[in-house]
Design a protein around this motif. Structure first.
Motif, mmCIF file in Angstrom:
data_model
loop_
_atom_site.group_PDB
_atom_site.id
_atom_site.type_symbol
_atom_site.label_atom_id
_atom_site.label_comp_id
_atom_site.label_asym_id
_atom_site.label_seq_id
_atom_site.Cartn_x
_atom_site.Cartn_y
_atom_site.Cartn_z
ATOM 1 N N GLU B 16 -5.751 5.250 13.786
ATOM 2 C CA GLU B 16 -4.608 6.122 13.527
ATOM 3 C C GLU B 16 -3.589 5.405 12.638
ATOM 4 O OE1 GLU B 16 -3.617 9.015 13.597
ATOM 5 O OE2 GLU B 16 -1.498 8.594 13.199
ATOM 6 N N SER B 19 -5.074 5.602 9.158
ATOM 7 C CA SER B 19 -5.237 6.908 8.507
ATOM 8 C C SER B 19 -3.958 7.744 8.594
ATOM 9 C CB SER B 19 -6.389 7.669 9.143
ATOM 10 O OG SER B 19 -6.055 8.030 10.465
ATOM 11 N N VAL B 21 -3.126 10.214 10.401
ATOM 12 C CA VAL B 21 -3.325 11.661 10.481
ATOM 13 C C VAL B 21 -2.308 12.274 11.436
ATOM 14 C CG1 VAL B 21 -4.881 13.481 11.243
ATOM 15 C CG2 VAL B 21 -5.740 11.627 9.845
ATOM 16 N N ALA B 22 -2.157 11.663 12.607
ATOM 17 C CA ALA B 22 -1.227 12.219 13.592
ATOM 18 C C ALA B 22 0.194 12.190 13.042
ATOM 19 C CB ALA B 22 -1.312 11.432 14.897
ATOM 20 N N GLN B 25 0.382 14.686 9.856
ATOM 21 C CA GLN B 25 0.032 16.091 9.992
ATOM 22 C C GLN B 25 0.426 16.685 11.334
ATOM 23 O OE1 GLN B 25 -4.089 16.542 8.832
ATOM 24 N NE2 GLN B 25 -3.691 15.287 7.032
ATOM 25 N N GLN B 69 -8.381 17.218 18.964
ATOM 26 C CA GLN B 69 -9.448 17.558 18.016
ATOM 27 C C GLN B 69 -9.711 16.349 17.115
ATOM 28 O OE1 GLN B 69 -10.973 20.412 18.211
ATOM 29 N NE2 GLN B 69 -9.575 22.141 18.415
ATOM 30 N N ARG B 70 -8.618 15.738 16.685
ATOM 31 C CA ARG B 70 -8.722 14.579 15.813
ATOM 32 C C ARG B 70 -9.427 13.427 16.538
ATOM 33 N NH1 ARG B 70 -9.381 11.852 11.308
ATOM 34 N NH2 ARG B 70 -8.544 9.767 11.505
ATOM 35 N N SER B 71 -8.991 13.175 17.760
ATOM 36 C CA SER B 71 -9.530 12.043 18.509
ATOM 37 C C SER B 71 -11.028 12.204 18.736
ATOM 38 C CB SER B 71 -8.799 11.921 19.843
ATOM 39 O OG SER B 71 -9.606 11.307 20.805
ATOM 40 N N SER B 73 -13.123 14.314 16.832
ATOM 41 C CA SER B 73 -13.910 14.435 15.599
ATOM 42 C C SER B 73 -14.215 13.046 15.050
ATOM 43 C CB SER B 73 -13.163 15.280 14.570
ATOM 44 O OG SER B 73 -12.027 14.592 14.111
ATOM 45 N N VAL B 74 -13.351 12.096 15.388
ATOM 46 C CA VAL B 74 -13.606 10.716 14.989
ATOM 47 C C VAL B 74 -14.939 10.240 15.569
ATOM 48 C CG1 VAL B 74 -12.849 8.367 15.463
ATOM 49 C CG2 VAL B 74 -11.222 10.030 14.651
#
Lengths: 45, 222, 249
Positions: B16, B19, B21-22, B25, B69-71, B73-74
């Motif tokens: 994280e 990237s 992302v959290a 986004q 979802q992010r966690s 999909s990784v």
């Protein structure tokens, strides 16, 4: 009071209707699907 | 088990940090939800002020869905699931690690969202202890249940739609409890909030136990 | 003629046992209609609307039984890898969904003349609605277009947590409501004392709905078992069937 019979009728029709509908659906699907499974694999009947 | 958990949590958090992302986004999304609530509920009529605790937790829940979802999909990309299974790590440790990583991200999000609420909705914040404890317990609940159901939905074409359907009804008690506890804290009567913290504590323990035992069977299939 | 009957026998989920059970259920439902709609008197407070409760209350009971069976079946499946119990869990979840929907709809119809509104944010109503959503979640997982093992394993985890979830949801909703108002709405409704023919009608309701539940459960279980067999045999058979149908028409 007579007006409330409408609610009673609605509730009972829904109960009997949905149970009959669900039962019919289950049986129909059972009929159609059991033709595809060989009889020896069905443990009842 | 704990060592494995820390390993996985460290991996996810490093991911994280790199990237973002959290941060880039999910956090803007959460703030956007706050603004949208203000549009929907006219801020001048006092509705917003009264609904603030509920709106805050709804915003947290929706953002948590994205973070989860992010966690997950990784893990589903590039057969990482198999790699995890082959790694020899304890499944319970993997679960706790993922929960820890998600909970950490959520905690950061909650603090920033709290600042957002205080500024945008001009909420006067009181009852710090209850607020903090509520956040900890609720975050643990959301992260534990979310990770467990997230894995149930993971790796499927329908996962984006399945996860909310599975998770949101289950999290209803957490939403109710956290909101009531916040209301109690903000109203200056924290004693009304503590039973809710207890309920959420039971919830969190249930899901942590379920995850510790259920994660193994979930990972070894497919 | 005998061969025709025999063939019918084989190609369905019915058996002699379920036929007897089905006839008993039909008779009991007819008796329920007789007692519930004709013979039992109107309630002093609620009037005719009380007749809805003769189907509403037993439906709620079997819905809860179905949920317990789902959780128990899921637990035994996870513990012992018992396919049989997995199918029990699936079948009873689907039937519990049907009955929970019936409970909600009849409850709303009952509430309109009794409370003046279809829906109140009462603890019981709200937790039943949440129960329906939880069941739908279970069914969604169980019917995933995925590998058989994936589907059943994941659904079992969801099913295992079904009853604990319901308990926690109920508790939270109860506290939530009682903080604002005492649950007095139901006090003059279901809780009121019932006796004589009304009590007997409710009793007939329990028997009739219970028999229907048992009949549905057996048939749904057998259907699930057939689906399972088909899954195992692979899709080739089904595809061949479809091809044959296509060629015939």
């Amino acid at each position: 009071m007579s007006g409330n019979w409408g609610y009673v009728a609605a509730a009972w029709v829904i109960v009997f209707g949905s149970l009959a509908g669900y039962a019919a659906r289950t049986i129909r699907r059972g009929r159609s699907i059991s033709t595809q499974v060989p009889p020896e694999r069905r443990r009842w009947s | 088990m704990l060592r494995d958990a820390l390993l996985i949590a460290g991996k996810d958090l490093r991911l994280e940090l790199r990237s973002r992302v959290a941060l880039n986004q999910v956090l803007p999304f959460a703030l956007l939800v706050l603004v949208l609530f203000a549009f929907a509920l006219d801020p001048d009529r006092g509705l917003l002020a009264r609904a603030t605790p509920g709106l805050y937790w709804v915003a947290v829940l929706f953002s948590a869905l994205l973070a989860l979802q992010r966690s997950l999909s990784v893990e589903s990309a590039d057969g990482n699931r198999d790699a995890l299974r082959l790694s020899g790590l304890d499944p319970a440790g993997i679960f706790l690690g993922k929960v820890l990583a998600v909970a950490t991200q959520l905690a950061v999000l909650e603090v920033l969202l709290g600042v957002g609420v205080a500024v945008l909705y001009t909420t006067r914040i009181t009852g710090w202890v209850l607020l903090a404890v509520t956040c900890v317990v609720a975050t643990a609940s959301i992260a534990a249940a979310g990770t467990l159901f997230g894995v149930v939905a993971a790796g499927l074409r329908v996962r984006e739609t399945l996860l909310p359907l599975l998770l949101l009804p289950v999290l209803a008690p957490v939403l109710i409890g956290a909101t009531r506890a916040f209301e109690a804290a903000l109203a200056g009567s924290p004693s009304e909030g503590w039973p809710w913290v207890g309920l959420m504590g039971v919830f969190a323990s249930l899901y942590i136990v379920a995850g510790v035992f259920g994660f193994g069977p979930l990972l070894e299939e497919s | 003629m005998t061969t025709e009957a025999h063939r019918q026998d084989i190609d369905s989920t019915g058996s002699n046992g379920t036929r007897v059970l089905g006839i008993a259920a039909l008779i009991a439902m007819a008796a329920l209609a007789l007692f519930g709609l004709v013979l039992s008197p109107a309630d002093a407070n609620q009037g005719e609307v009380v007749r809805i409760l003769y189907v509403h209350v037993p439906s709620a009971t079997v819905a809860y039984i179905g949920c317990f069976l789902t959780t128990i079946g899921s637990a035994v499946y996870l513990w012992r890898r018992s396919r049989w119990w997995e199918l029990v869990a699936y079948a009873s979840a689907e039937i519990a969904t049907v009955f929970t929907s019936i409970v909600l709809v009849t409850g709303m119809i009952w509430g309109r003349p009794t409370w003046g509104v279809y829906w109140v944010w009462d603890a019981r109503l709200t937790s039943t609605a949440m129960l329906l959503l939880l069941l739908l979640g279970y069914l969604a997982v169980r019917r995933l277009p995925a590998d058989h093992e994936v589907r059943t394993r994941r659904a079992a985890i969801v099913g295992l947590l079904l009853v604990p979830n319901v308990i926690i949801v109920r508790q939270s909703v109860q506290w939530w409501r009682t903080l604002h108002q005492k649950p007095t709405l139901l006090a003059n409704g279901v809780g009121a004392k019932i006796e004589g023919l009304m009590l007997f009608s409710l009793f007939v309701g329990f028997i009739a709905i219970g028999l229907v539940f048992a009949w549905l459960l057996i048939h749904r279980f057998r259907l699930a078992w057939l689906e399972d067999q088909l899954d195992e045999a692979g899709l080739d058979v089904a595809i061949a069937e479809r091809r044959a149908e296509g060629a015939a028409s």
